[in-house]
Design an enzyme around this catalytic site. Sequence first.
Site, short mmCIF file in Angstrom:
data_model
loop_
_atom_site.label_atom_id
_atom_site.label_comp_id
_atom_site.label_asym_id
_atom_site.label_seq_id
_atom_site.Cartn_x
_atom_site.Cartn_y
_atom_site.Cartn_z
N ASP A 22 23.43 -2.20 32.31
CA ASP A 22 23.10 -1.92 33.71
C ASP A 22 22.68 -3.19 34.45
OD1 ASP A 22 22.82 -0.29 35.91
OD2 ASP A 22 20.78 0.33 35.41
N GLY A 23 22.91 -3.20 35.74
CA GLY A 23 22.41 -4.29 36.59
C GLY A 23 23.48 -5.19 37.16
N ASN A 24 24.75 -4.83 37.02
CA ASN A 24 25.82 -5.67 37.59
C ASN A 24 25.70 -5.76 39.12
OD1 ASN A 24 26.77 -5.74 35.00
ND2 ASN A 24 28.60 -4.50 35.39
N TRP A 27 22.72 -7.93 40.08
CA TRP A 27 23.06 -9.33 39.77
C TRP A 27 23.95 -9.90 40.87
CZ3 TRP A 27 27.46 -12.21 39.18
CH2 TRP A 27 27.34 -13.43 38.51
N HIS A 39 30.66 -6.93 38.37
CA HIS A 39 31.27 -6.25 37.22
C HIS A 39 32.10 -7.22 36.38
CE1 HIS A 39 29.71 -2.45 38.43
NE2 HIS A 39 30.43 -2.36 39.54
N SER A 67 30.32 5.76 33.56
CA SER A 67 29.90 7.14 33.27
C SER A 67 30.72 8.15 34.09
CB SER A 67 28.41 7.31 33.61
OG SER A 67 28.21 7.33 35.01
N GLU A 69 29.46 10.15 36.03
CA GLU A 69 28.82 10.14 37.35
C GLU A 69 29.27 8.95 38.19
OE1 GLU A 69 27.17 10.75 34.44
OE2 GLU A 69 26.95 12.88 34.85
N ASN A 70 29.64 7.85 37.53
CA ASN A 70 30.05 6.64 38.27
C ASN A 70 31.33 6.85 39.08
OD1 ASN A 70 28.91 4.40 35.61
ND2 ASN A 70 27.81 5.07 37.42
C1 IPE Z 1 24.45 3.95 33.63
O1 IPE Z 1 24.08 3.17 34.71
C2 IPE Z 1 25.93 3.88 33.43
C3 IPE Z 1 26.43 2.60 32.92
C4 IPE Z 1 25.71 1.55 32.63
C5 IPE Z 1 27.85 2.53 32.71
P1 IPE Z 1 23.90 3.78 36.18
O2 IPE Z 1 23.58 2.63 37.07
O3 IPE Z 1 25.08 4.60 36.55
O4 IPE Z 1 22.65 4.75 35.98
P2 IPE Z 1 21.57 5.27 37.02
O5 IPE Z 1 22.30 5.81 38.19
O6 IPE Z 1 20.71 4.10 37.40
O7 IPE Z 1 20.77 6.31 36.27
C1 IPE Z 2 26.26 -1.10 35.56
O1 IPE Z 2 25.86 -1.84 36.66
C2 IPE Z 2 27.76 -0.90 35.54
C3 IPE Z 2 28.19 0.43 35.92
C4 IPE Z 2 27.41 1.46 36.12
C5 IPE Z 2 29.62 0.64 36.09
P1 IPE Z 2 25.52 -1.15 38.06
O2 IPE Z 2 26.71 -1.25 38.93
O3 IPE Z 2 24.95 0.21 37.88
O4 IPE Z 2 24.40 -2.15 38.58
P2 IPE Z 2 23.12 -1.78 39.45
O5 IPE Z 2 22.34 -0.74 38.72
O6 IPE Z 2 23.65 -1.27 40.78
O7 IPE Z 2 22.39 -3.08 39.59
MG MG Z 3 23.01 0.85 37.63
#
Ligand code: IPE
Ligand code: IPE
Ligand code: MG
Length: 244
Positions: A22-24, A27, A39, A67, A69-70
């Site tokens: 998480d955190g792309n 970042w 990403h 996920s 949900e993504n």
């Molecule tokens: C979880 O991260 C899914 C992945 C890292 C692929 P999310 O960013 O989707 O989760 P939430 O929304 O903060 O719970």
């Molecule tokens: C995790 O990074 C990757 C995916 C969920 C696809 P995020 O895109 O959720 O990064 P943040 O949480 O918005 O920083």
């Molecule tokens: Mg995230």
Amino acid sequence: MPPASSSEAAAPRGTRVAIIMDGNGRWAEAHGVSVTEGHRAGGDALRHITEAALDLGVRELTVYGFSTENFGRDPEEVAGIMQLFMELVEREAPIMVERNSRMCFMGRRELLGDEIRERMRWAEELTQHGTAMTLCIAFGYGGRAEIIDAARAAVLEDGVDGLDEDSLRRHLYRPELADPDLIIRTAGEQRTSNFLVWQGAYSELVFTDTFWPDFAEPDLRAALVEYAARERRFGGRLTEAGAS
Ligand code: IPE
Ligand code: IPE
Ligand code: MG
């Protein structure tokens, strides 16, 4: 004696590790670049961590890439992730063969495009004989969806009366993988966001504030060392060693 610092202590070998990458997005924001560039940096981090995991003796590495949900995110972001994922699979699979490692995937593949599914099938076949480590990428994955899919398949095969923990486990997306010993989540959030809902029931959890693109070998090593200091009880009592 003070506890050994993570740089001194040896990381345990043979561990099954799962990572919520998480955190792309944060970042990318911090670096003033587009979320897709975030990403992309996340994909590069995965390559380095896969290599580090192999060096550290990790047996199975399961990472949460996308996920169920993504799919609800902005279509442009989703399209960017799909493209990057396809490129990553194509680039990394031959490298996995060189490392005698296997690459596989878990998730609802019917939610993905034909081209991606074909690339996944190709990578799984190409790397199928790797024995040093398994990298499993959870993509289009949801833990709840997996339990539903497994329960349906188990009931079809064994009947309602035959449904028990063993039969459900046999119908998970990757029944050959063991439950993760350790689940790491980067970027500060302390939740599992629908990852490995069944398999993670007794996993140790380690959280770090580091954004995924910055997560590197020392961070993985430190998480493994922290894991090694935990006492797992699986519902039992403290052992004497743990109680002393
Ligand atoms: C979880 O991260 C899914 C992945 C890292 C692929 P999310 O960013 O989707 O989760 P939430 O929304 O903060 O719970
Ligand atoms: C995790 O990074 C990757 C995916 C969920 C696809 P995020 O895109 O959720 O990064 P943040 O949480 O918005 O920083
Ligand atoms: Mg995230």
